[in-house]
Motif scaffolding. Sequence first.
Motif, short mmCIF file in Angstrom:
data_model
loop_
_atom_site.label_atom_id
_atom_site.label_comp_id
_atom_site.label_asym_id
_atom_site.label_seq_id
_atom_site.Cartn_x
_atom_site.Cartn_y
_atom_site.Cartn_z
N GLU A 1 -7.64 -9.63 0.32
CA GLU A 1 -7.69 -8.18 0.54
C GLU A 1 -9.04 -7.65 0.08
O GLU A 1 -9.52 -8.02 -1.00
CB GLU A 1 -6.58 -7.50 -0.24
N GLY B 1 0.82 -1.20 0.00
CA GLY B 1 0.00 0.00 0.00
C GLY B 1 0.86 1.25 0.00
O GLY B 1 1.74 1.41 -0.82
N ARG C 1 -3.33 3.50 0.61
CA ARG C 1 -3.91 2.51 1.52
C ARG C 1 -2.96 2.18 2.68
O ARG C 1 -1.80 1.87 2.48
CB ARG C 1 -4.25 1.23 0.77
N TRP D 1 -12.27 -4.26 0.90
CA TRP D 1 -12.72 -3.11 1.69
C TRP D 1 -13.23 -3.55 3.06
O TRP D 1 -13.28 -2.74 3.99
CB TRP D 1 -13.82 -2.37 0.94
N GLU E 1 -14.17 2.70 6.09
CA GLU E 1 -13.99 3.16 4.71
C GLU E 1 -15.05 2.58 3.79
O GLU E 1 -15.58 3.27 2.91
CB GLU E 1 -12.60 2.76 4.22
N ARG E 2 -15.37 1.30 3.97
CA ARG E 2 -16.38 0.67 3.11
C ARG E 2 -17.74 1.34 3.30
O ARG E 2 -18.44 1.62 2.31
CB ARG E 2 -16.49 -0.82 3.42
N VAL F 1 -8.30 3.46 2.84
CA VAL F 1 -8.08 2.80 1.57
C VAL F 1 -7.72 3.83 0.50
O VAL F 1 -6.78 3.64 -0.28
CB VAL F 1 -9.34 2.00 1.12
N THR G 1 -6.62 1.80 -5.05
CA THR G 1 -6.70 1.22 -3.70
C THR G 1 -5.32 0.83 -3.17
O THR G 1 -5.22 0.01 -2.26
CB THR G 1 -7.61 -0.01 -3.68
N SER H 1 -12.99 -0.84 -8.66
CA SER H 1 -12.14 -1.02 -7.48
C SER H 1 -11.32 -2.28 -7.69
O SER H 1 -11.89 -3.35 -7.94
CB SER H 1 -12.99 -1.15 -6.21
N HIS I 1 -3.06 -3.42 6.79
CA HIS I 1 -4.18 -4.06 7.45
C HIS I 1 -4.00 -4.01 8.96
O HIS I 1 -2.93 -3.61 9.45
CB HIS I 1 -4.31 -5.52 6.99
N PHE J 1 -11.44 -2.72 6.14
CA PHE J 1 -11.49 -1.30 6.51
C PHE J 1 -12.97 -0.91 6.56
O PHE J 1 -13.46 -0.20 5.68
CB PHE J 1 -10.73 -0.45 5.49
#
Length: 506
Positions: A319, A185, A240, A321, A327-328, A282, A236, A307, A243, A324
């Motif tokens: 991986e 990321g 980002r 959304w 964010e989703r 993200v 993304t 996406s 995690h 997160f």
Amino acid sequence: SLQRTCQRTTLFTFTAQRHQQKTHPTTDCSCTNRKSLWTGIWDNTFQAPNINYNMPTSTSTLLGSPDEHHSRQVTTLAFGSCHNRRLLEKYHAETGDTKSIWKSVAEQRPDAWLWTGDAVYLPKRKGVGSVQSLVDEYNEMLYIRNEQTASEPLTLQYGEVVKYVVPLGAFGTWDDHDYGANDRGNDMPQREPRRDAFLDFLDVPQDSPRRHREGVYNSITFGEGDKKVKVIFLDTRWHRDSHLIPSLASSKIPLGSVLACLTRWFSAAQLPERQKDYDGTVLGEEQWQWLERQVEDSDASVNVIVSSIQVFTTNPAVESWGHFEKERDRFVRTIQDLPGLVILSGDVHHAELLGAGPILEVTSSGMTHSCTGPFYGVLCEHILDSFNTHRKQSDFPSGSNGYYTDKNFGTLKIDWHSKTPTFTVNVHDHSGKIVLSTVRALSNSSKLSEMEIQRIPKLAEDHNIPTFQIATTISLVASLLLIVLMIWMRRALQVRLLYTAKRKYT
């Protein structure tokens, strides 16, 4: 192998305008008589599209305007992800199947090609790939063969399709492998030259505002009036955060990718409250503001959001959304008022129909390889069957379980002329056969109430039970022990070889 008699067009010798490149090729390839080579694939006489590259001078205009506008009305967009040219070459060599998946794409006669991530894979799978290795891969993808050596149209490749078959060319975003390292990321080094290499691959003009943007997110519109289509590509990767438990997939630790899947699974199953409250981003705030203006200013009848990672999956190993959650949920609130809305995603090496309430997401992933191969193997379908609360059923063929695990690509076909205009999203297998399909009216609402947003299925929600949690923990601990053992054995072997070498020369 094919004898390469055609001069290669490198990324940095492309003309600035996509239509100039198509109308006046800069290579010495004898492919000017396109109909003689592509008979039966694209019989229309090519005309340079009317392209407007927006060069805004103010921040507000930059945020709300599309980066490109094509006046041509589109009826078919093709899309795909996870393309490893070496695996494609290996497949043809081992099976003797001469029909390329790109021939199947060409047979759909798409107006444009959309990359949803992982257009290339680097030869070196561990660690971080160099910028030059990405440039080399992009050049290999864009290679155009001589007409005399390309006598069999079935073996069409990407470079030929995007240059001679698809009228409007290729657009897209990246994912981790064309970014340069698995799962990476905002901690990726040399992001700017990686961005520039990717934009060169897509032939983005050198004076485009995208050249100065932090990320490869962008938007494009096709058509005019009430037949306009807008495609918004998200990045993304650039912004980002890690995690909840940082991924080790790009490290040089043995089985790092397996360990990354297990740690994601562990955090979702064992730490659901920590996962829910995690503040990692993200998109990053700059991209969020851009997306909000793109949505607010859209006057399109069909709105496609790309996406590279899945939005609504409940599979905790990949991986998405869902790792997160804040964010989703913000993403859903931002896009839900768009008419004719569909989300396209990739990354996971299988195809799937999924979504939340009326919001549709279609994943097409694995143009050259699938989840039934190495890594997941026989577990692929069991995992997909286990995590299914996010899945939608296919309208065609009947009896479909909503996913497909072999090599595939997708198409979005728009029927502008019916009494109630609709769009159909299809997933095609390697030969072009439709294996998943869903139809939506452009007038369908994608609005969700706040309660419905809060009820979107969470990661591992399908199996959030004590037995499953115990099994996840045991698997994680066993994998860690195995990795430690492998590292110890490798070190021991190195010491022994060094000791043997010293004895030999003393």
